[in-house]
Design a protein around this motif. Structure first.
Motif, PDB file in Angstrom:
ATOM      1  N   GLN A  37      -4.689   1.351  -6.647  1.00 41.28           N
ATOM      2  CA  GLN A  37      -4.156   2.142  -5.548  1.00 41.28           C
ATOM      3  C   GLN A  37      -2.644   2.313  -5.623  1.00 41.28           C
ATOM      4  O   GLN A  37      -2.076   3.164  -4.949  1.00 41.28           O
ATOM      5  N   LEU A  38      -1.964   1.491  -6.482  1.00 39.69           N
ATOM      6  CA  LEU A  38      -0.511   1.575  -6.583  1.00 39.69           C
ATOM      7  C   LEU A  38      -0.032   2.272  -7.846  1.00 39.69           C
ATOM      8  O   LEU A  38       1.154   2.542  -8.003  1.00 39.69           O
ATOM      9  N   ALA A  39      -0.939   2.543  -8.754  1.00 37.62           N
ATOM     10  CA  ALA A  39      -0.560   3.041 -10.077  1.00 37.62           C
ATOM     11  C   ALA A  39       0.300   4.296 -10.019  1.00 37.62           C
ATOM     12  O   ALA A  39       1.198   4.476 -10.849  1.00 37.62           O
ATOM     13  N   ARG A  65       0.835  -1.197   0.000  1.00 35.60           N
ATOM     14  CA  ARG A  65       0.000   0.000   0.000  1.00 35.60           C
ATOM     15  C   ARG A  65       0.869   1.247   0.000  1.00 35.60           C
ATOM     16  O   ARG A  65       2.018   1.203   0.426  1.00 35.60           O
ATOM     17  N   PRO A  66       0.341   2.370  -0.501  1.00 34.56           N
ATOM     18  CA  PRO A  66       1.098   3.618  -0.416  1.00 34.56           C
ATOM     19  C   PRO A  66       1.603   3.834   1.008  1.00 34.56           C
ATOM     20  O   PRO A  66       0.867   3.654   1.979  1.00 34.56           O
ATOM     21  N   GLY A  67       2.879   4.200   1.136  1.00 33.62           N
ATOM     22  CA  GLY A  67       3.488   4.366   2.446  1.00 33.62           C
ATOM     23  C   GLY A  67       4.338   3.193   2.868  1.00 33.62           C
ATOM     24  O   GLY A  67       5.091   3.293   3.851  1.00 33.62           O
ATOM     25  N   ALA A  68       4.256   2.070   2.163  1.00 31.31           N
ATOM     26  CA  ALA A  68       5.105   0.924   2.477  1.00 31.31           C
ATOM     27  C   ALA A  68       6.568   1.321   2.316  1.00 31.31           C
ATOM     28  O   ALA A  68       6.927   2.109   1.437  1.00 31.31           O
ATOM     29  N   ARG A  69       7.426   0.775   3.167  1.00 31.67           N
ATOM     30  CA  ARG A  69       8.843   1.143   3.139  1.00 31.67           C
ATOM     31  C   ARG A  69       9.492   0.828   1.798  1.00 31.67           C
ATOM     32  O   ARG A  69      10.403   1.516   1.352  1.00 31.67           O
ATOM     33  N   VAL A  70       9.015  -0.212   1.145  1.00 28.07           N
ATOM     34  CA  VAL A  70       9.615  -0.622  -0.121  1.00 28.07           C
ATOM     35  C   VAL A  70       9.309   0.360  -1.248  1.00 28.07           C
ATOM     36  O   VAL A  70       9.914   0.287  -2.326  1.00 28.07           O
ATOM     37  N   LEU A  71       8.382   1.299  -1.000  1.00 31.32           N
ATOM     38  CA  LEU A  71       8.011   2.276  -2.027  1.00 31.32           C
ATOM     39  C   LEU A  71       8.738   3.608  -1.876  1.00 31.32           C
ATOM     40  O   LEU A  71       8.417   4.565  -2.581  1.00 31.32           O
TER      41      LEU A  71
END
Length: 361
Positions: A246-248, A222-228
């Motif tokens: 939601q990730l686009a 999800r938006p906010g994940a550390r991997v992003l």
């Protein structure tokens, strides 16, 4: 040649999609007058570095190199031609180049009157270049599965707690492994439980690998994940029919077919897609289910286990659902290295089986 192999290893993690190559130049008396290694993709090849260091001493010299000198012009000129122009008398090669585009260097050298020997310490040199050779021969990245476990094979306690089973020294060593690979891969389970970062830390000069998360139904990342974050590039692999809207706007998506007759994504399609992105090596850091899927598909090329002097008695094991029902089906490994890392033991092994070059015939 062993010195050339040591030099080649210095380029691991920074030369992809090119191979790692080391080179040593010996004058007619046997004195080392030049050394070099391929340092980065697009930069001078190992032979060019070694010849530059040797200078005029390269005339009449013996050149020892881990991979057959290239005979084509790419981002740099052909190394075989550079060796001919330097006036070397002999070239000793460990591994012949398996690619149609770059092979032919040995023939070019022989045609110019240079004495060429191929095959010295070939197996040893090939192990050091396994990611690139696997990518060339099989058309997919080399897969290195890493896990950390207790001495009785548990990756977590019965209540799910797992931080930290192994030592700080072992965790630091994992960053060294990440720095040597093009991509780091985890599944949805690891992403959900650990919210991992997956970038390389505290490793000087490291090229950040591509972070890949397999999130089949697009329900975990999800938006906010550390991997992003912006520390390294990230690719989230989802099923072709998954709703990942939601990730686009947050990361690049890779849509893949679902695995035939089972859960998850088609791993062969995943590796093929990574291969087209010039990923030659993948560090698999996923949990036991994802590791089992790779083992079941025959897609694990090397295993590194960090074993801590700890006993739990209960809790999940390092590998599940690998398609192994009886001892006769066990995946047998050859141990290639053991080392104490702090209080832990690091074991590296490769599956026994048909060599990659035989599989591709």
């Amino acid at each position: 040649m062993r010195r050339a192999i040591e030099l080649a290893d210095r380029g691991m993690g920074s030369t992809s999609p090119n191979p790692v190559v080391g080179c040593v130049v010996l004058d007619p008396s046997g004195r080392v007058v030049g050394e070099g290694w391929h340092q980065r993709a697009g930069g001078p090849h190992a032979e060019v570095h070694a010849l530059a260091e040797a200078g005029e001493d390269a005339r009449g010299a013996t050149v020892v190199v881990t991979l057959e000198p290239c005979a084509h012009t790419g981002r740099t000129g052909p190394c075989a031609e550079a060796l001919v122009e330097a006036g070397v008398a002999r070239v000793v090669v460990a591994v012949p180049d398996p690619t149609e585009r770059a092979s032919g260097g040995a023939a070019r050298l022989r045609g110019a009157g240079v004495d060429v020997t191929v095959g010295l310490l070939e197996e040893e040199a090939a192990r050091g270049n396994a990611p690139w050779l696997t990518a060339q021969r099989l058309g997919r990245p080399w897969v290195h599965w890493k896990y950390a476990a207790t001495l009785d094979g548990r990756i977590a306690a019965a209540d799910g707690s797992s931080r930290w089973i192994t030592s700080a020294e072992s965790r630091a060593d994992v960053h060294r492994l990440r720095a040597r690979c093009d991509a780091v891969l985890v599944g949805a389970g690891t992403a959900r439980l650990d919210d991992p970062h997956l970038a390389v830390r505290k490793t000087e000069g490291a090229v950040q690998p591509l972070r890949v998360v397999l999130d089949t139904d697009a329900r975990v990342v999800r938006p906010g994940a550390r991997v992003l974050d912006q520390a390294a590039p990230t690719l989230v692999a989802v099923a072709e029919d998954a709703d990942a809207g939601q990730l686009a706007d947050h990361t690049e998506l890779l849509r893949l077919p679902r695995a035939a007759g089972g859960r998850g994504l088609d791993l062969a399609a995943l590796l093929a897609a990574l291969h087209t992105r010039e990923v030659t090596s993948v560090l698999l850091e996923g949990g036991p289910t994802l590791a089992g899927a790779f083992v079941r598909a025959g897609l694990v090329d090397q295993v590194t286990g960090y074993l801590a002097p700890v006993l739990l008695g209960e809790g999940p094991g390092a590998l599940t659902d690998a398609g192994i029902q009886t001892l006769s089906q066990a995946l047998r490994l050859d141990v290639t290295d053991t080392e104490r890392i702090g209080p832990d033991l690091r074991i590296t092994a490769t599956p026994r089986g048909v060599p990659a070059e035989e599989e591709n015939r």
